[in-house]
Design a protein around this motif. Structure first.
Motif, mmCIF file in Angstrom:
data_model
loop_
_atom_site.group_PDB
_atom_site.id
_atom_site.type_symbol
_atom_site.label_atom_id
_atom_site.label_comp_id
_atom_site.label_asym_id
_atom_site.label_seq_id
_atom_site.Cartn_x
_atom_site.Cartn_y
_atom_site.Cartn_z
ATOM 1 N N TYR A 6 11.033 13.108 -71.526
ATOM 2 C CA TYR A 6 11.483 11.813 -71.024
ATOM 3 C C TYR A 6 10.972 11.725 -69.589
ATOM 4 O O TYR A 6 11.055 12.716 -68.836
ATOM 5 C CB TYR A 6 13.013 11.711 -70.997
ATOM 6 C CG TYR A 6 13.714 11.718 -72.321
ATOM 7 C CD1 TYR A 6 13.143 11.158 -73.461
ATOM 8 C CD2 TYR A 6 14.993 12.263 -72.436
ATOM 9 C CE1 TYR A 6 13.812 11.151 -74.667
ATOM 10 C CE2 TYR A 6 15.676 12.265 -73.648
ATOM 11 C CZ TYR A 6 15.082 11.706 -74.757
ATOM 12 O OH TYR A 6 15.754 11.703 -75.958
ATOM 13 N N HIS A 8 12.236 10.194 -67.036
ATOM 14 C CA HIS A 8 13.274 10.263 -66.003
ATOM 15 C C HIS A 8 13.895 11.647 -65.881
ATOM 16 O O HIS A 8 14.500 11.966 -64.853
ATOM 17 C CB HIS A 8 14.400 9.257 -66.324
ATOM 18 C CG HIS A 8 15.272 9.690 -67.466
ATOM 19 N ND1 HIS A 8 14.963 9.427 -68.780
ATOM 20 C CD2 HIS A 8 16.446 10.388 -67.491
ATOM 21 C CE1 HIS A 8 15.904 9.921 -69.566
ATOM 22 N NE2 HIS A 8 16.818 10.520 -68.813
ATOM 23 N N GLU A 33 13.834 7.321 -76.479
ATOM 24 C CA GLU A 33 15.273 7.612 -76.517
ATOM 25 C C GLU A 33 15.832 7.152 -77.858
ATOM 26 O O GLU A 33 15.543 6.044 -78.327
ATOM 27 C CB GLU A 33 15.986 6.895 -75.376
ATOM 28 C CG GLU A 33 17.481 7.068 -75.365
ATOM 29 C CD GLU A 33 17.936 8.493 -75.119
ATOM 30 O OE1 GLU A 33 18.816 8.975 -75.856
ATOM 31 O OE2 GLU A 33 17.412 9.132 -74.189
ATOM 32 N N THR A 105 19.461 4.385 -66.397
ATOM 33 C CA THR A 105 19.628 3.504 -67.561
ATOM 34 C C THR A 105 19.006 2.137 -67.322
ATOM 35 O O THR A 105 18.740 1.403 -68.272
ATOM 36 C CB THR A 105 21.114 3.328 -67.933
ATOM 37 O OG1 THR A 105 21.805 2.623 -66.899
ATOM 38 C CG2 THR A 105 21.780 4.672 -68.181
ATOM 39 N N LYS A 106 18.769 1.786 -66.060
ATOM 40 C CA LYS A 106 18.176 0.498 -65.714
ATOM 41 C C LYS A 106 16.703 0.627 -65.311
ATOM 42 O O LYS A 106 16.045 -0.364 -65.011
ATOM 43 C CB LYS A 106 18.940 -0.136 -64.539
ATOM 44 C CG LYS A 106 20.433 -0.353 -64.791
ATOM 45 C CD LYS A 106 21.134 -0.776 -63.500
ATOM 46 C CE LYS A 106 22.645 -0.882 -63.678
ATOM 47 N NZ LYS A 106 23.033 -2.013 -64.531
ATOM 48 N N ASP A 108 12.508 1.847 -65.131
ATOM 49 C CA ASP A 108 11.284 1.544 -65.865
ATOM 50 C C ASP A 108 10.693 2.862 -66.372
ATOM 51 O O ASP A 108 9.891 3.500 -65.683
ATOM 52 C CB ASP A 108 10.297 0.812 -64.955
ATOM 53 C CG ASP A 108 9.002 0.454 -65.661
ATOM 54 O OD1 ASP A 108 8.987 0.473 -66.906
ATOM 55 O OD2 ASP A 108 8.003 0.174 -64.973
ATOM 56 N N LEU A 112 12.475 4.271 -72.578
ATOM 57 C CA LEU A 112 13.403 3.141 -72.705
ATOM 58 C C LEU A 112 12.638 1.847 -72.972
ATOM 59 O O LEU A 112 13.057 0.766 -72.575
ATOM 60 C CB LEU A 112 14.237 2.996 -71.419
ATOM 61 C CG LEU A 112 14.975 4.249 -70.946
ATOM 62 C CD1 LEU A 112 15.773 3.948 -69.682
ATOM 63 C CD2 LEU A 112 15.882 4.811 -72.034
ATOM 64 N N PRO A 115 14.639 -2.410 -76.383
ATOM 65 C CA PRO A 115 16.068 -2.653 -76.132
ATOM 66 C C PRO A 115 16.962 -1.652 -76.853
ATOM 67 O O PRO A 115 17.993 -1.230 -76.324
ATOM 68 C CB PRO A 115 16.282 -4.074 -76.651
ATOM 69 C CG PRO A 115 14.934 -4.720 -76.585
ATOM 70 C CD PRO A 115 13.953 -3.629 -76.871
ATOM 71 N N ARG A 118 16.923 1.664 -74.917
ATOM 72 C CA ARG A 118 17.686 1.567 -73.676
ATOM 73 C C ARG A 118 19.194 1.570 -73.957
ATOM 74 O O ARG A 118 19.962 2.223 -73.244
ATOM 75 C CB ARG A 118 17.297 0.312 -72.895
ATOM 76 C CG ARG A 118 17.885 0.262 -71.482
ATOM 77 C CD ARG A 118 17.375 -0.939 -70.703
ATOM 78 N NE ARG A 118 15.940 -0.881 -70.487
ATOM 79 C CZ ARG A 118 15.348 -0.228 -69.488
ATOM 80 N NH1 ARG A 118 16.079 0.450 -68.608
ATOM 81 N NH2 ARG A 118 14.041 -0.251 -69.365
ATOM 82 N N GLU A 119 19.585 0.866 -74.983
ATOM 83 C CA GLU A 119 21.008 0.827 -75.318
ATOM 84 C C GLU A 119 21.489 2.187 -75.824
ATOM 85 O O GLU A 119 22.605 2.624 -75.498
ATOM 86 C CB GLU A 119 21.273 -0.259 -76.365
ATOM 87 C CG GLU A 119 22.725 -0.393 -76.804
ATOM 88 C CD GLU A 119 23.680 -0.807 -75.682
ATOM 89 O OE1 GLU A 119 24.899 -0.830 -75.955
ATOM 90 O OE2 GLU A 119 23.225 -1.110 -74.562
ATOM 91 N N TYR A 121 20.367 5.030 -74.885
ATOM 92 C CA TYR A 121 20.498 5.884 -73.706
ATOM 93 C C TYR A 121 21.742 5.520 -72.907
ATOM 94 O O TYR A 121 22.500 6.397 -72.468
ATOM 95 C CB TYR A 121 19.252 5.761 -72.830
ATOM 96 C CG TYR A 121 19.320 6.596 -71.575
ATOM 97 C CD1 TYR A 121 19.594 7.956 -71.629
ATOM 98 C CD2 TYR A 121 19.109 6.023 -70.322
ATOM 99 C CE1 TYR A 121 19.658 8.729 -70.485
ATOM 100 C CE2 TYR A 121 19.163 6.789 -69.167
ATOM 101 C CZ TYR A 121 19.443 8.139 -69.255
ATOM 102 O OH TYR A 121 19.526 8.894 -68.122
ATOM 103 N N ARG A 122 21.984 4.220 -72.732
ATOM 104 C CA ARG A 122 23.167 3.791 -71.988
ATOM 105 C C ARG A 122 24.436 4.319 -72.648
ATOM 106 O O ARG A 122 25.336 4.843 -71.969
ATOM 107 C CB ARG A 122 23.214 2.261 -71.899
ATOM 108 C CG ARG A 122 24.335 1.738 -70.987
ATOM 109 C CD ARG A 122 24.505 0.238 -71.133
ATOM 110 N NE ARG A 122 25.017 -0.126 -72.442
ATOM 111 C CZ ARG A 122 26.309 -0.019 -72.802
ATOM 112 N NH1 ARG A 122 27.208 0.457 -71.953
ATOM 113 N NH2 ARG A 122 26.699 -0.378 -74.012
#
Length: 210
Positions: A6, A8, A33, A105-106, A108, A112, A115, A118-119, A121-122
């Motif tokens: 990943y 990040h 993710e 989570t926000k 770039d 992610l 959508p 990203r969700e 992961y959140r």
């Protein structure tokens, strides 16, 4: 060789930093993710980073990967372990994660890119850390606490030239913190972070600080 990551992830950064400092050409592949199938197929569990070695076998665990990469050719992680730096990481991590996890989570990042990813992961991080928006609202207090820790770190990094496994543990944490807009990096800390960025080619995240 190929490294599954990943973008990040500070643990993935340990492997990327080592490869970059060594000048080892690694193909990197970002795992989306929510994609559990790929890591489970490779090593039987959902973790990153995963290194596909030259012989086609796979290994996990960030520091094991770092040690493996360093043993290819002439080792460069020859500086002594610095207990003070590693203790700083342990002390700073509880505050640091509350700052950078909600921002990740926000961010770039290729993992992610959809959508759904990203969700996923959140939701994963919210399960681990609680209400992420509440943590964002706590930014002033968390920043104040972390700024004190960064000030304490500064004299430890003043003039630091050697590179050892302690740097492989520390630098990814500083990279993660670079996504936090309001933090103040003392000059020795910023210089250290940027020196290893330049040497490794792994970018810091000041450009997307929030």
């Amino acid at each position: 060789m190929k490294l599954y990551i990943y973008e990040h992830c500070p643990f993935c950064t340990r492997a990327r930093l080592t490869a970059g400092l060594k000048g080892i050409p690694l193909q990197t592949e970002v795992i989306l993710e929510g994609d559990a199938e790929t890591p489970i197929r490779l090593i039987g569990r959902k973790v990153v980073p995963i290194l596909q070695k030259a012989d086609g076998t796979h290994m996990a665990e960030s520091l094991d990967i770092a040690h493996h990469l360093d043993q290819l050719g002439t080792p460069i992680l020859d500086g002594p372990n610095d207990d003070a730096l590693e203790e700083w990481v342990k002390d700073a991590r509880p505050v640091g994660t509350k700052l950078y996890i909600p921002r990740f989570t926000k961010g770039d990042f290729a993992e992610l890119a959809t959508p759904e990813a990203r969700e996923a992961y959140r939701l994963r991080e919210e399960k681990a850390f609680g209400d992420l928006e509440a943590l964002m609202a706590d930014t002033p207090a968390l920043v104040a606490a972390m700024n004190e820790k960064l000030e304490a770190l500064a004299p430890m990094l003043e003039g630091r030239e050697t590179i050892g496994i302690s740097d492989i543990i520390l630098w990814p944490v500083l990279r993660s913190l670079s996504i936090v807009k309001d933090l103040t990096f003392p000059a020795p800390v910023r210089a250290y972070a940027e020196r290893l960025e330049a040497k490794s080619g792994v970018p810091l995240m000041f450009n997307q600080a929030m």
